[in-house]
Design a protein around this motif. Structure first.
Motif, short mmCIF file in Angstrom:
data_model
loop_
_atom_site.label_atom_id
_atom_site.label_comp_id
_atom_site.label_asym_id
_atom_site.label_seq_id
_atom_site.Cartn_x
_atom_site.Cartn_y
_atom_site.Cartn_z
N TRP A 50 0.85 -1.19 0.00
CA TRP A 50 0.00 0.00 0.00
C TRP A 50 0.88 1.24 0.00
O TRP A 50 2.02 1.20 0.44
CB TRP A 50 -0.91 0.01 1.23
N ASN A 51 0.35 2.34 -0.54
CA ASN A 51 1.09 3.61 -0.50
C ASN A 51 0.09 4.76 -0.49
O ASN A 51 -1.12 4.56 -0.69
CB ASN A 51 2.06 3.73 -1.69
N ASP A 52 0.58 5.96 -0.25
CA ASP A 52 -0.30 7.12 -0.14
C ASP A 52 -0.98 7.46 -1.46
O ASP A 52 -2.08 8.01 -1.47
CB ASP A 52 0.47 8.33 0.38
N GLU A 53 -0.34 7.15 -2.58
CA GLU A 53 -0.98 7.40 -3.88
C GLU A 53 -2.27 6.59 -3.99
O GLU A 53 -3.30 7.09 -4.42
CB GLU A 53 -0.04 7.05 -5.02
N PHE A 54 -2.21 5.30 -3.60
CA PHE A 54 -3.42 4.49 -3.59
C PHE A 54 -4.43 5.07 -2.61
O PHE A 54 -5.63 5.18 -2.91
CB PHE A 54 -3.09 3.05 -3.19
N ALA A 55 -3.95 5.43 -1.42
CA ALA A 55 -4.85 5.92 -0.37
C ALA A 55 -5.61 7.15 -0.83
O ALA A 55 -6.81 7.30 -0.55
CB ALA A 55 -4.06 6.22 0.89
N GLN A 57 -6.63 7.89 -3.69
CA GLN A 57 -7.68 7.54 -4.65
C GLN A 57 -8.99 7.16 -3.96
O GLN A 57 -10.04 7.14 -4.58
CB GLN A 57 -7.22 6.39 -5.54
N LEU A 58 -8.91 6.88 -2.68
CA LEU A 58 -10.10 6.45 -1.93
C LEU A 58 -10.86 7.60 -1.30
O LEU A 58 -12.01 7.42 -0.88
CB LEU A 58 -9.70 5.47 -0.82
N GLU A 179 -17.92 20.55 1.10
CA GLU A 179 -17.22 19.32 0.76
C GLU A 179 -15.73 19.55 0.58
O GLU A 179 -15.29 20.69 0.38
CB GLU A 179 -17.78 18.75 -0.57
N ASP A 180 -14.96 18.45 0.64
CA ASP A 180 -13.51 18.59 0.46
C ASP A 180 -12.94 17.66 -0.61
O ASP A 180 -11.75 17.76 -0.93
CB ASP A 180 -12.78 18.30 1.78
N SER A 181 -13.74 16.73 -1.15
CA SER A 181 -13.20 15.73 -2.07
C SER A 181 -13.88 15.80 -3.43
O SER A 181 -15.02 16.26 -3.55
CB SER A 181 -13.40 14.33 -1.49
N PRO A 182 -13.21 15.31 -4.47
CA PRO A 182 -13.84 15.28 -5.80
C PRO A 182 -15.14 14.47 -5.80
O PRO A 182 -16.14 14.91 -6.38
CB PRO A 182 -12.77 14.63 -6.68
N ALA A 183 -15.13 13.30 -5.15
CA ALA A 183 -16.35 12.47 -5.14
C ALA A 183 -17.48 13.19 -4.43
O ALA A 183 -18.64 13.15 -4.86
CB ALA A 183 -16.07 11.13 -4.46
#
Length: 235
Positions: A50-55, A57-58, A179-183
């Protein structure tokens, strides 16, 4: 319900939204680092990568979506419910020790309550975590909660914000989302809710129906409608 006004003798009456619809993680509370730490711990415990790049994305996604992405990207052999339960246990334990409030959030939430403007929490975290956070606020701070385990479609689908507007009996266009995220921004704007985007852990692209600001620090209830004035639906 429509936008409401409160008269002041010395100036034009401010216009308030029918309701303010708050995201939680990253907007009300700075818990995204808790989630990322929990993901690293869980994946490491099961021999995955796992890495922060994956994190990143969530961030902002429905927990079921995030859990499946963790399984797919890390290679761990757990089910989606097992991943969700393990993450929630870790994050709730952290929140019970300390809640890191985002700048200006509690102050604005309190002012809205004093003015009688309903606030609703619209989060993809599940009820168990949302209740843990809300218990640390004055009783009645939120009119209602919409949580990720209580909707059929999570963010970025519009269902969570449409559900919140229905709970308070308001038209989506008469509310304001924070809101703070794209989703999350995509969910709110797809529901027709004028949205204040405050990017935090991940960048938020420019999305029609949303206005970007840097922080809620110093933002008052009377400022909210002015901030979103350029994206308010025409009447």
């Amino acid at each position: 319900m429509t936008l409401s006004q409160t008269a002041r003798p010395d100036r034009a009456a401010p216009v308030y939204p029918a309701a303010v619809l708050w995201d939680m993680d990253g907007t009300l509370v700075d818990t995204e680092p808790y989630w990322i730490e929990a993901e690293h711990e869980l994946v490491a415990a099961h021999g995955g990568v796992w890495n922060d790049e994956f994190a990143h994305q969530l961030v902002g996604n429905a927990l079921e979506v995030s859990a499946q992405l963790i399984i797919d990207k890390s290679g761990i052999e757990l089910s989606v419910p097992e991943v969700i339960d393990a993450l929630l246990l870790r994050v709730i334990a952290q929140v019970e020790k300390r809640i890191p409030w985002r700048p200006g959030a509690r102050e604005l939430l309190g002012e809205l309550g004093e003015l009688g403007v309903p606030s609703l929490l619209v989060t993809m975290s599940w009820r168990s975590l949302a209740d843990t956070v809300v218990r640390q606020l004055p009783e009645g701070a939120f009119h209602a909660l919409v949580t990720g385990d209580e909707v059929s479609h999570g963010k970025p689908h519009p269902e969570p914000y449409l559900a919140a507007a229905r709970l308070v009996g308001a038209e989506p266009g008469a509310c304001i989302a924070i809101e703070d995220s794209p989703a999350g921004v995509r969910s709110a704007t797809a529901a027709g809710v004028p949205t204040i985007a405050i990017p935090h852990v991940v960048p938020v692209p420019r999305i029609e129906g949303a206005v970007h600001i840097d922080t809620l620090a110093g933002v008052t209830a009377a400022d909210l409608t002015t901030i979103v004035s350029s994206v308010l639906p025409s009447r």
